[in-house]
Scaffold this active site. Structure first.
Site, PDB file in Angstrom:
ATOM      1  N   GLU A 106       9.050  16.066  15.377  1.00  0.00           N
ATOM      2  CA  GLU A 106       9.274  15.981  13.807  1.00  0.00           C
ATOM      3  C   GLU A 106       8.957  16.947  12.919  1.00  0.00           C
ATOM      4  O   GLU A 106       7.674  17.048  12.850  1.00  0.00           O
ATOM      5  CB  GLU A 106       8.986  14.662  13.407  1.00  0.00           C
ATOM      6  N   CYS A 127      13.753  10.939   7.386  1.00  0.00           N
ATOM      7  CA  CYS A 127      13.120   9.674   9.123  1.00  0.00           C
ATOM      8  C   CYS A 127      14.197   9.929   9.665  1.00  0.00           C
ATOM      9  O   CYS A 127      14.224  10.452  10.938  1.00  0.00           O
ATOM     10  CB  CYS A 127      13.119   8.597   9.153  1.00  0.00           C
ATOM     11  N   LYS A 151       0.917  -1.160   0.164  1.00  0.00           N
ATOM     12  CA  LYS A 151      -0.195  -0.172   0.307  1.00  0.00           C
ATOM     13  C   LYS A 151       0.742   1.365   0.271  1.00  0.00           C
ATOM     14  O   LYS A 151       1.587   1.609   1.158  1.00  0.00           O
ATOM     15  CB  LYS A 151      -0.903   0.194   1.013  1.00  0.00           C
ATOM     16  N   GLU A 180       9.104   0.764  11.272  1.00  0.00           N
ATOM     17  CA  GLU A 180       9.770   2.129  11.063  1.00  0.00           C
ATOM     18  C   GLU A 180       9.752   3.656  10.678  1.00  0.00           C
ATOM     19  O   GLU A 180       8.545   4.180  10.354  1.00  0.00           O
ATOM     20  CB  GLU A 180      10.911   2.122   9.751  1.00  0.00           C
TER      21      GLU A 180
HETATM   22  P1  NAD Z   1       2.559   8.506   7.720  1.00  0.00           P
HETATM   23  O1  NAD Z   1       2.528   7.618   8.855  1.00  0.00           O
HETATM   24  O2  NAD Z   1       1.669   9.350   7.358  1.00  0.00           O
HETATM   25  O3  NAD Z   1       1.687   7.982   6.566  1.00  0.00           O
HETATM   26  C1  NAD Z   1       2.070   6.187   5.877  1.00  0.00           C
HETATM   27  C2  NAD Z   1       1.759   4.860   5.565  1.00  0.00           C
HETATM   28  O4  NAD Z   1       0.568   4.888   6.603  1.00  0.00           O
HETATM   29  C3  NAD Z   1       0.560   6.081   3.991  1.00  0.00           C
HETATM   30  O5  NAD Z   1       0.846   4.841   3.338  1.00  0.00           O
HETATM   31  C4  NAD Z   1      -0.413   6.427   5.159  1.00  0.00           C
HETATM   32  O6  NAD Z   1      -1.662   6.458   3.702  1.00  0.00           O
HETATM   33  C5  NAD Z   1      -0.665   5.045   5.788  1.00  0.00           C
HETATM   34  N1  NAD Z   1      -1.728   5.380   6.632  1.00  0.00           N
HETATM   35  C6  NAD Z   1      -1.787   6.651   7.468  1.00  0.00           C
HETATM   36  N2  NAD Z   1      -3.024   6.021   7.951  1.00  0.00           N
HETATM   37  C7  NAD Z   1      -3.159   4.887   8.027  1.00  0.00           C
HETATM   38  C8  NAD Z   1      -4.157   4.413   8.690  1.00  0.00           C
HETATM   39  N3  NAD Z   1      -4.882   4.891   9.717  1.00  0.00           N
HETATM   40  N4  NAD Z   1      -3.864   3.129   8.946  1.00  0.00           N
HETATM   41  C9  NAD Z   1      -3.596   2.700   8.102  1.00  0.00           C
HETATM   42  N5  NAD Z   1      -2.525   2.857   7.313  1.00  0.00           N
HETATM   43  C10 NAD Z   1      -2.089   4.368   7.429  1.00  0.00           C
HETATM   44  O7  NAD Z   1       3.036   8.723   7.346  1.00  0.00           O
HETATM   45  P2  NAD Z   1       4.412  10.296   6.222  1.00  0.00           P
HETATM   46  O8  NAD Z   1       3.525  11.569   6.780  1.00  0.00           O
HETATM   47  O9  NAD Z   1       3.641   9.089   4.770  1.00  0.00           O
HETATM   48  O10 NAD Z   1       5.391   9.722   6.167  1.00  0.00           O
HETATM   49  C11 NAD Z   1       6.263  10.742   7.171  1.00  0.00           C
HETATM   50  C12 NAD Z   1       6.352  10.164   8.210  1.00  0.00           C
HETATM   51  O11 NAD Z   1       7.437   8.065   7.681  1.00  0.00           O
HETATM   52  C13 NAD Z   1       7.382  10.581   9.106  1.00  0.00           C
HETATM   53  O12 NAD Z   1       7.327  10.117  10.639  1.00  0.00           O
HETATM   54  C14 NAD Z   1       8.750  10.019   8.860  1.00  0.00           C
HETATM   55  O13 NAD Z   1       9.786  10.114   9.514  1.00  0.00           O
HETATM   56  C15 NAD Z   1       8.216   7.904   8.467  1.00  0.00           C
HETATM   57  N6  NAD Z   1       9.609   7.646   8.282  1.00  0.00           N
HETATM   58  C16 NAD Z   1      10.825   7.260   8.720  1.00  0.00           C
HETATM   59  C17 NAD Z   1      11.641   5.616   7.957  1.00  0.00           C
HETATM   60  C18 NAD Z   1      12.150   4.863   8.912  1.00  0.00           C
HETATM   61  O14 NAD Z   1      13.361   4.359   8.653  1.00  0.00           O
HETATM   62  N7  NAD Z   1      12.224   4.828   9.817  1.00  0.00           N
HETATM   63  C19 NAD Z   1      11.940   5.842   6.749  1.00  0.00           C
HETATM   64  C20 NAD Z   1      11.140   6.778   6.343  1.00  0.00           C
HETATM   65  C21 NAD Z   1       9.907   7.504   6.733  1.00  0.00           C
END
Ligand code: NAD
Length: 504
Positions: free
Chosen positions: A407, A307, A196, A272
């Site tokens: 963040e 991240c 997804k 992550e």
């Molecule tokens: P997000 O948590 O909003 O979304 C991540 C994914 O989860 C997306 O595909 C989104 O559609 C899905 N999602 C959102 N709500 C959901 C729900 N209720 N149920 C199931 N899935 C859901 O994050 P984002 O804004 O897409 O990405 C940024 C974040 O990702 C930052 O916090 C960043 O630090 C983190 N990140 C972490 C790493 C790591 O390796 N630690 C790497 C890249 C990004």
């Protein structure tokens, strides 16, 4: 077009190819592109221009169910899960090659979808993603069971088997790369996958799935369901026939994954999540100019949407003023926001207007909290149409301020002065996050002590963001649980089975 040729293109050619790009916008289920059951759509918007680039299928629980059923059927049939390891390896290698051969397409798709500079895609994301499939492909015939030492009347062997169906939920900041980090180990271990992608960057996932089939991957093994997080992501994480959710995204949503698991079938979850990475620059830094360049890259690379963005820059008070002055010079020389399809551009727009508003909101918060705005802090002139924010630096930041604790996920650095290195380590650890950290010092004893004492999954000494596929990637504390890349990751998409025989 392959990597080498794509890297030679000029701005005009990138624009020409981008204008001709055709996107696949449906779901990919059981080896075919299919429309959503209900036919709903959402828009994918180019954040550099605000233009709609595609109308994408907005899936729901029904589409997720179809994808999970296809994945389960493929898994049970053994067409992939029991394929001879060498044959599975060959498909993973071909898939890695196809990613490289389609470098231009992947680069343009992710650049148009989420705004990162096209050369970052060609120099980092595309080769890194191909390497991920190659690396995990190489592990396939190294997955081994164990025979244990038992009494003469007994015989035990321990099998290591794939889990079954793995749901991969990924963010938008590295669309192709994050999907690769999740999908590659799951496939290598013999699982079937339902991916997804984030709704802000949905399109490269479809090209991945198509190329997996072209590489010889069987139908049903790699599925993609497009849609919103709270619809498709939630349905996948709550599905009773998904064995594991492999998640990358925010800490807030990562926590929900654990809730969904508990509310459904107790599926395994690895996460992550977010970070607030400290970069500690001591007064005996071996090469000040180099440290500053890394610090600049560490916070402004990928528009700060990383991240492990080095967003807390802890600088010894003795070198503070010189550091801040040179940091500004280097930031100006290295990161000028512009058209992400121009190969000379090093900083694109943020992913969307919502993210731009959020980041500008944090800049206001920083000012109100009493931090000193050294530079940036606004939308760059002439780029108002896009979701741009200029590289920004605050000094005089206290670690209790929101800009040091939360963040921001944008190009906003915070400089925190310190007097003693013990104080710096204390500040570094005073965070709910613990993804990564760096320390710059000529003192080898200090380097080892800091590496031991800093609460983070990754610690860099006299560098930042170095690493390769062997490096475990993941966080302490609320930066998540689990690791990406590295051999350990492979084990998290397998389970052991103990076979105990009584020999009589
Ligand atoms: P997000 O948590 O909003 O979304 C991540 C994914 O989860 C997306 O595909 C989104 O559609 C899905 N999602 C959102 N709500 C959901 C729900 N209720 N149920 C199931 N899935 C859901 O994050 P984002 O804004 O897409 O990405 C940024 C974040 O990702 C930052 O916090 C960043 O630090 C983190 N990140 C972490 C790493 C790591 O390796 N630690 C790497 C890249 C990004």
């Amino acid at each position: 077009m392959n990597l080498e040729d794509a890297r030679k293109l000029d701005k005009k050619s990138f624009h020409k190819y981008a204008s001709k790009l055709k996107f696949e916008t449906r779901h990919f289920i059981d080896g075919k592109f299919v429309d959503g059951k209900k036919g709903k759509k959402f828009e994918s918007i180019n954040p550099a221009t605000g233009e709609v680039i595609a109308e994408v299928a907005r899936g729901d629980a029904g589409d997720v169910d179809l994808a999970v059923k296809a994945a389960r059927k493929a898994f049970k049939s053994g067409v992939w899960s029991r394929m001879a390891p060498r044959d599975r390896m060959a498909i993973m290698y071909r898939f890695a090659d196809l990613i490289r051969e389609n470098a231009l397409q992947f680069a343009l798709i992710d650049t148009l979808d989420m705004g990162k500079p096209v050369m970052d895609m060609l120099n980092s994301d595309v080769p890194g993603s191909a390497l991920t499939f190659q690396f995990f492909g190489e592990t396939i015939d190294k997955i081994e069971g164990v025979v244990t030492n038992t009494a003469a009347t007994e015989f035990q062997y321990i099998l290591r088997q794939p889990l079954g169906v793995v749901g991969c939920i990924v963010p938008w900041n590295y669309p192709l790369m994050m999907a690769s980090w999740k999908v590659a180990p799951a496939l290598a271990a013999g699982n079937s996958v339902v991916l997804k992608p984030a709704e802000q960057s949905p399109l490269s996932a479809n090209l991945m799935a198509k190329l997996f089939m072209e590489a010889g991957g069987p139908a049903g093994v790699f599925n993609v369901v497009q849609g919103l997080g709270e619809e498709v992501g939630k349905a996948l994480a709550l599905h009773m026939d998904v064995d594991k959710i492999s998640f990358t995204g925010s800490t807030e949503i990562g926590k929900l994954m654990m809730v969904y698991s508990g509310q459904s079938n107790m599926k395994r979850v690895t996460t992550e999540t977010g970070g607030k990475t400290p970069q500690i620059i001591t007064a005996d830094v071996p090469d000040m100019d180099m440290a500053i360049q890394y610090a600049v890259n560490g916070i402004f690379g990928n528009q700060g949407e990383v991240c492990n963005a080095g967003s807390r820059i802890l600088v010894d008070a003795k070198i503070h003023d010189e550091f801040v002055h040179k940091f500004q010079e280097k930031a100006k020389a290295s990161f000028l926001p512009g058209d992400p399809l121009d190969p000379s551009t090093t900083m694109g727009p943020l992913v969307d207007k919502g993210q731009q508003k959020r980041v500008l909101g944090y800049i206001d918060i920083g000012k109100k909290e009493g931090a000193k705005l050294e530079f940036g802090g606004a939308v760059p002139k002439g780029l108002e149409k896009g979701a741009y924010v200029a590289p920004t630096l605050f000094s005089g930041v206290k670690n209790k301020m929101r800009i040091a604790q939360e963040e921001i996920f944008g190009p906003v650095g915070a400089v925190l002065p310190f007097k003693k290195v013990e104080e710096a380590i204390e500040i570094a650890n005073d965070s709910i996050y613990g993804l990564a950290a760096s320390i710059w010092t000529s003192d080898v004893n200090l380097a080892h002590k800091a590496a031991r004492d800093i609460e983070a999954g990754v610690v860099w000494v006299n560098c930042f963001d170095h690493g390769d596929m062997t490096q475990p990637w993941g966080g302490f504390k609320q930066s998540g649980m689990g690791r990406d890349k590295c051999l350990e990751t492979l084990l998290t998409v397998t389970q052991t089975k103990s076979v105990w025989m009584h020999l009589g």
